[in-house]
Design a protein around this motif. Structure first.
Motif, mmCIF file in Angstrom:
data_model
loop_
_atom_site.group_PDB
_atom_site.id
_atom_site.type_symbol
_atom_site.label_atom_id
_atom_site.label_comp_id
_atom_site.label_asym_id
_atom_site.label_seq_id
_atom_site.Cartn_x
_atom_site.Cartn_y
_atom_site.Cartn_z
ATOM 1 N N ILE A 99 -47.896 -10.083 -15.154
ATOM 2 C CA ILE A 99 -46.851 -9.098 -14.856
ATOM 3 C C ILE A 99 -45.474 -9.684 -15.144
ATOM 4 O O ILE A 99 -44.625 -9.042 -15.765
ATOM 5 N N THR A 100 -45.246 -10.916 -14.695
ATOM 6 C CA THR A 100 -43.940 -11.546 -14.942
ATOM 7 C C THR A 100 -43.728 -11.784 -16.433
ATOM 8 O O THR A 100 -42.596 -11.708 -16.928
ATOM 9 N N TRP A 101 -44.818 -12.076 -17.165
ATOM 10 C CA TRP A 101 -44.680 -12.268 -18.618
ATOM 11 C C TRP A 101 -44.245 -10.970 -19.281
ATOM 12 O O TRP A 101 -43.378 -10.957 -20.160
ATOM 13 N N ALA A 102 -44.827 -9.856 -18.855
ATOM 14 C CA ALA A 102 -44.456 -8.567 -19.439
ATOM 15 C C ALA A 102 -43.023 -8.207 -19.079
ATOM 16 O O ALA A 102 -42.253 -7.715 -19.925
ATOM 17 N N LEU A 103 -42.628 -8.463 -17.824
ATOM 18 C CA LEU A 103 -41.264 -8.140 -17.396
ATOM 19 C C LEU A 103 -40.222 -9.025 -18.071
ATOM 20 O O LEU A 103 -39.050 -8.643 -18.186
ATOM 21 N N SER A 104 -40.636 -10.225 -18.506
ATOM 22 C CA SER A 104 -39.669 -11.126 -19.158
ATOM 23 C C SER A 104 -39.165 -10.577 -20.476
ATOM 24 O O SER A 104 -38.113 -10.998 -20.973
ATOM 25 N N TRP A 105 -39.901 -9.616 -21.073
ATOM 26 C CA TRP A 105 -39.402 -8.994 -22.298
ATOM 27 C C TRP A 105 -38.206 -8.097 -21.987
ATOM 28 O O TRP A 105 -37.350 -7.871 -22.852
ATOM 29 N N ILE A 106 -38.180 -7.580 -20.786
ATOM 30 C CA ILE A 106 -37.046 -6.742 -20.376
ATOM 31 C C ILE A 106 -35.928 -7.601 -19.802
ATOM 32 O O ILE A 106 -34.760 -7.415 -20.142
ATOM 33 N N GLU A 107 -36.309 -8.541 -18.951
ATOM 34 C CA GLU A 107 -35.331 -9.447 -18.338
ATOM 35 C C GLU A 107 -35.859 -10.878 -18.472
ATOM 36 O O GLU A 107 -36.827 -11.256 -17.810
ATOM 37 N N PRO A 108 -35.233 -11.717 -19.338
ATOM 38 C CA PRO A 108 -35.745 -13.080 -19.577
ATOM 39 C C PRO A 108 -35.841 -13.937 -18.315
ATOM 40 O O PRO A 108 -36.638 -14.877 -18.265
ATOM 41 N N ALA A 109 -35.051 -13.602 -17.286
ATOM 42 C CA ALA A 109 -35.077 -14.410 -16.063
ATOM 43 C C ALA A 109 -36.436 -14.372 -15.377
ATOM 44 O O ALA A 109 -36.758 -15.257 -14.577
ATOM 45 N N PHE A 110 -37.260 -13.337 -15.716
ATOM 46 C CA PHE A 110 -38.574 -13.255 -15.090
ATOM 47 C C PHE A 110 -39.506 -14.389 -15.535
ATOM 48 O O PHE A 110 -40.553 -14.605 -14.929
ATOM 49 N N LYS A 111 -39.109 -15.140 -16.570
ATOM 50 C CA LYS A 111 -39.918 -16.282 -16.981
ATOM 51 C C LYS A 111 -39.996 -17.330 -15.864
ATOM 52 O O LYS A 111 -40.989 -18.050 -15.745
#
Length: 285
Positions: A237-249
């Protein structure tokens, strides 16, 4: 002018006083001489008790047996070790002391009459487990904190704080009767003489053995650490969200990094930011 005659009852009075005072002076001389020796041994006994108590704060009987601790204490405190301490330092039973302080000898026969005859004369006693903290208030607070951290730790995966933190030791030194003076005034009865000293240390329940244990003990009081159990599920989930917001990495809820200082704490070039060892080994838990 007539000189009065000396009364017969006064004849020899000075001689009697000298004889009496000579006995007292000899007794005082012997007493001070040997009391100085005893005090020097007692100073080492105090040091040995402190050493044994300190060792118990970092080594349990499972990792450092009472016999090993006793033998090491004898070798490191009651002999003159001019080199660095080694793990093999040991004195047991009737082993020879080796080089020892001349203060601990009977000067009438310094080659053989040691005040501490052999290592067996020194005994070290420590409890198998740590004791309760002294005082009702300290004991009550420690028990509450320990139980709370235990319950929270079961949820977050943390480690409960220790409720007991009192470590004690007792060192006993039996002086060699053969090395004590045999010709002495009746009031100076040196033997049998045993010197005993006790020591106690109170440890901090928050003390940790390195970064991993620091993280475990902190986790019990960090509710977000419960997410650490589901980080594997949250990773996609965090990997997918990192495409929207890089901080999710870097979004890893519940992760504790004891040795990493955030940018916003030491940024602006004031202090360098420590992000773990250069080898890239993770210091997060």
């Amino acid at each position: 002018m007539t000189i009065p005659a000396i009364k017969p009852t006064q004849r020899g009075q000075a001689m009697v006083e000298v004889v009496v005072m000579t006995g007292v002076i000899i007794a005082l001389f012997l007493g001070v001489w040997y009391l100085g020796k005893f005090h020097d041994i007692q100073a080492s006994t105090i040091q040995a008790a402190r050493y044994a108590a300190w060792e118990r704060t970092v080594h349990t009987p499972a990792t450092l047996s009472n016999t090993t601790l006793e033998n090491q204490t004898r070798a490191r405190i009651f002999t003159w070790n001019q080199n660095a301490f080694f793990a093999a330092d040991s004195k047991s039973g009737t082993q020879a002391w080796g080089q020892q302080s001349r203060m601990w000898r009977n000067h009438s026969d310094s080659a053989s009459k040691l005040l501490i005859k052999d290592p067996a004369a020194v005994t070290v006693t420590t409890p198998a487990t740590a004791g309760k903290l002294p005082g009702n208030a300290a004991g009550a607070i420690t028990n509450i904190v320990s139980k709370v951290s235990g319950v929270l730790g079961a949820i977050t995966g943390g480690q409960a704080l220790e409720a007991d933190g009192l470590y004690t030791s007792e060192v006993s030194v039996a002086l060699n009767a053969a090395a004590l003076p045999t010709t002495k005034p009746a009031d100076f009865n040196f033997a049998p003489l045993v010197l005993k000293e006790k020591s106690a240390l109170v440890t901090d329940s928050w003390d940790a053995d390195g970064a991993p244990q620091t993280a475990l003990r902190t986790r019990s009081f960090a509710p977000a650490s419960a997410f650490q159990r589901v980080n594997t599920i949250l990773a996609p989930i965090t990997w997918a969200l990192s495409w929207i917001e890089p901080a999710f990495k870097d979004f890893k809820p519940g992760q504790i990094c004891p040795d990493i200082v955030p940018n916003d704490r030491v940024g602006n070039g004031i202090l360098p930011v420590y992000r773990g060892p250069a080898s890239g080994v993770s210091r997060c838990y």
